[in-house]
Motif scaffolding. Structure first.
Motif, PDB file in Angstrom:
ATOM      1  N   SER A   1       0.856  -1.183   0.000  1.00  0.00           N
ATOM      2  CA  SER A   1       0.000   0.000   0.000  1.00  0.00           C
ATOM      3  C   SER A   1       0.891   1.230   0.000  1.00  0.00           C
ATOM      4  N   VAL A   2       0.266   2.391  -0.080  1.00  0.00           N
ATOM      5  CA  VAL A   2       0.986   3.671  -0.054  1.00  0.00           C
ATOM      6  C   VAL A   2       0.385   4.518   1.058  1.00  0.00           C
ATOM      7  N   LEU A   3       1.237   5.030   1.910  1.00  0.00           N
ATOM      8  CA  LEU A   3       0.784   5.898   2.996  1.00  0.00           C
ATOM      9  C   LEU A   3       1.390   7.281   2.825  1.00  0.00           C
ATOM     10  N   VAL A   4       0.545   8.290   2.940  1.00  0.00           N
ATOM     11  CA  VAL A   4       1.016   9.676   3.002  1.00  0.00           C
ATOM     12  C   VAL A   4       1.154  10.008   4.478  1.00  0.00           C
ATOM     13  N   VAL A   5       2.358  10.400   4.896  1.00  0.00           N
ATOM     14  CA  VAL A   5       2.644  10.559   6.322  1.00  0.00           C
ATOM     15  C   VAL A   5       3.324  11.890   6.588  1.00  0.00           C
ATOM     16  N   THR A   6       3.544  12.167   7.867  1.00  0.00           N
ATOM     17  CA  THR A   6       4.278  13.361   8.259  1.00  0.00           C
ATOM     18  C   THR A   6       5.780  13.131   8.074  1.00  0.00           C
ATOM     19  N   LYS A   7       6.530  14.208   8.212  1.00  0.00           N
ATOM     20  CA  LYS A   7       7.983  14.105   8.063  1.00  0.00           C
ATOM     21  C   LYS A   7       8.581  13.159   9.097  1.00  0.00           C
ATOM     22  N   ASP A   8       8.135  13.277  10.345  1.00  0.00           N
ATOM     23  CA  ASP A   8       8.686  12.417  11.397  1.00  0.00           C
ATOM     24  C   ASP A   8       8.369  10.947  11.131  1.00  0.00           C
ATOM     25  N   ASP A   9       7.119  10.662  10.725  1.00  0.00           N
ATOM     26  CA  ASP A   9       6.744   9.278  10.450  1.00  0.00           C
ATOM     27  C   ASP A   9       7.464   8.744   9.220  1.00  0.00           C
TER      28      ASP A   9
ATOM     29  N   PRO B   1      -1.214   7.291   9.371  1.00  0.00           N
ATOM     30  CA  PRO B   1      -1.062   7.948   8.070  1.00  0.00           C
ATOM     31  C   PRO B   1      -2.069   9.079   7.892  1.00  0.00           C
ATOM     32  N   LEU B   2      -1.659  10.079   7.107  1.00  0.00           N
ATOM     33  CA  LEU B   2      -2.586  11.157   6.738  1.00  0.00           C
ATOM     34  C   LEU B   2      -3.554  10.672   5.667  1.00  0.00           C
ATOM     35  N   VAL B   3      -3.048   9.854   4.752  1.00  0.00           N
ATOM     36  CA  VAL B   3      -3.857   9.252   3.686  1.00  0.00           C
ATOM     37  C   VAL B   3      -3.355   7.829   3.488  1.00  0.00           C
TER      38      VAL B   3
ATOM     39  N   PHE C   1      -2.689  10.117  -6.434  1.00  0.00           N
ATOM     40  CA  PHE C   1      -2.664  11.148  -5.395  1.00  0.00           C
ATOM     41  C   PHE C   1      -2.414  12.488  -6.076  1.00  0.00           C
ATOM     42  N   LYS C   2      -3.326  13.441  -5.879  1.00  0.00           N
ATOM     43  CA  LYS C   2      -3.238  14.748  -6.519  1.00  0.00           C
ATOM     44  C   LYS C   2      -2.694  15.781  -5.535  1.00  0.00           C
ATOM     45  N   PHE C   3      -1.742  16.582  -5.996  1.00  0.00           N
ATOM     46  CA  PHE C   3      -1.154  17.623  -5.152  1.00  0.00           C
ATOM     47  C   PHE C   3      -2.088  18.836  -5.110  1.00  0.00           C
ATOM     48  N   ASP C   4      -2.531  19.189  -3.899  1.00  0.00           N
ATOM     49  CA  ASP C   4      -3.439  20.320  -3.750  1.00  0.00           C
ATOM     50  C   ASP C   4      -2.767  21.553  -3.159  1.00  0.00           C
ATOM     51  N   ARG C   5      -1.460  21.479  -2.964  1.00  0.00           N
ATOM     52  CA  ARG C   5      -0.707  22.604  -2.394  1.00  0.00           C
ATOM     53  C   ARG C   5       0.755  22.448  -2.773  1.00  0.00           C
ATOM     54  N   SER C   6       1.521  23.495  -2.543  1.00  0.00           N
ATOM     55  CA  SER C   6       2.967  23.399  -2.732  1.00  0.00           C
ATOM     56  C   SER C   6       3.625  22.917  -1.442  1.00  0.00           C
ATOM     57  N   GLY C   7       4.902  22.542  -1.548  1.00  0.00           N
ATOM     58  CA  GLY C   7       5.633  22.078  -0.378  1.00  0.00           C
ATOM     59  C   GLY C   7       5.947  20.595  -0.456  1.00  0.00           C
ATOM     60  N   PRO C   8       6.517  20.034   0.624  1.00  0.00           N
ATOM     61  CA  PRO C   8       6.920  18.627   0.615  1.00  0.00           C
ATOM     62  C   PRO C   8       5.765  17.671   0.920  1.00  0.00           C
ATOM     63  N   PHE C   9       5.808  16.496   0.283  1.00  0.00           N
ATOM     64  CA  PHE C   9       4.884  15.401   0.573  1.00  0.00           C
ATOM     65  C   PHE C   9       5.727  14.153   0.846  1.00  0.00           C
ATOM     66  N   PHE C  10       5.297  13.348   1.818  1.00  0.00           N
ATOM     67  CA  PHE C  10       6.065  12.185   2.255  1.00  0.00           C
ATOM     68  C   PHE C  10       5.233  10.916   2.061  1.00  0.00           C
TER      69      PHE C  10
END
Length: 210
Positions: free
Chosen positions: A68-76, A85-87, A96-105
């Motif tokens: 599977s794929v998990l979207v997580v925080t930087k620490d996780d 997981p966040l997602v 997974f669609k990017f809805d903002r700028s910045g880092p994704f993990f």
């Protein structure tokens, strides 16, 4: 006639909507390898070769039920913690669609695979807005004309005739012109909508005909 005009307006509206989406790109994570434990190219190396923007999409291909794929925080991400997981993406062909700028993990849903390197950081570029026009730069004032210098005693140059400038030195003549810089920030991906101009032209012709 009224129905034809309505269809033309509806056609134009849909076409303009596709035009707004045509700048978005879809990236297949890992290329032909997909989302696996040992890809032929590291995921972060792959991400470093691409440029991601808001509204772009990542496509993860993996074996459903076994990963599977998990979207997580930087620490996780760095601890490979799969508990919060966040997602969570689990269908085997996830987007997974990017809805903002910045880092994704992103990490694998299996902690052992994450610890073995199956994880990804994507940095989405900030949206650039057009800068306001800056005031024009004033033109430089030309220096005041100086009278011609008198030739030194013993010179054959008549008075009032300026001396001829010396020719370029050999080192100046051999210096190459500076090379034009080439941008490496080109997008990689496939547009989702094409032929927008042709579609708009067709819609206008329908509207006029109606």
């Amino acid at each position: 006639m009224e129905s034809t005009g309505f269809i033309a307006w509806l056609f134009l509206a849909v076409t303009l909507w596709f035009a707004a989406c045509s700048e978005a790109y879809e990236f297949v994570v890992g290329g032909k390898d997909g989302w696996v434990q040992n890809p032929s190219e590291g995921y972060n190396e792959w991400a470093g070769r691409n440029r991601f923007q808001v509204n772009d999409t990542l496509f993860f291909k993996y074996e459903k039920g076994r990963d599977s794929v998990l979207v997580v925080t930087k620490d996780d991400y760095y601890s490979c913690d799969t508990n919060n997981p966040l997602v969570s993406l689990t269908d085997g062909a996830s987007r997974f669609k990017f809805d903002r700028s910045g880092p994704f993990f992103f990490i694998s849903g299996i902690a052992d695979r994450c610890n073995a390197g199956q994880k990804l950081i994507v940095v989405v570029l900030a949206v650039r807005h057009k800068a306001h026009g800056s005031p024009p730069t004033p033109s430089p004032v030309p220096p005041a004309a100086q009278p011609p210098a008198s030739p030194p005693p013993g010179s054959d140059t008549p008075a009032g005739v300026p001396p001829q400038p010396a020719g370029p030195s050999p080192s100046d003549a051999e210096a190459p012109a500076p090379a034009t810089a080439r941008s490496s920030a080109s997008k990689v991906g496939f547009p989702r909508a094409g032929g927008v101009g042709l579609a708009i032209a067709l819609g206008v012709s329908l509207l006029i005909g109606g």
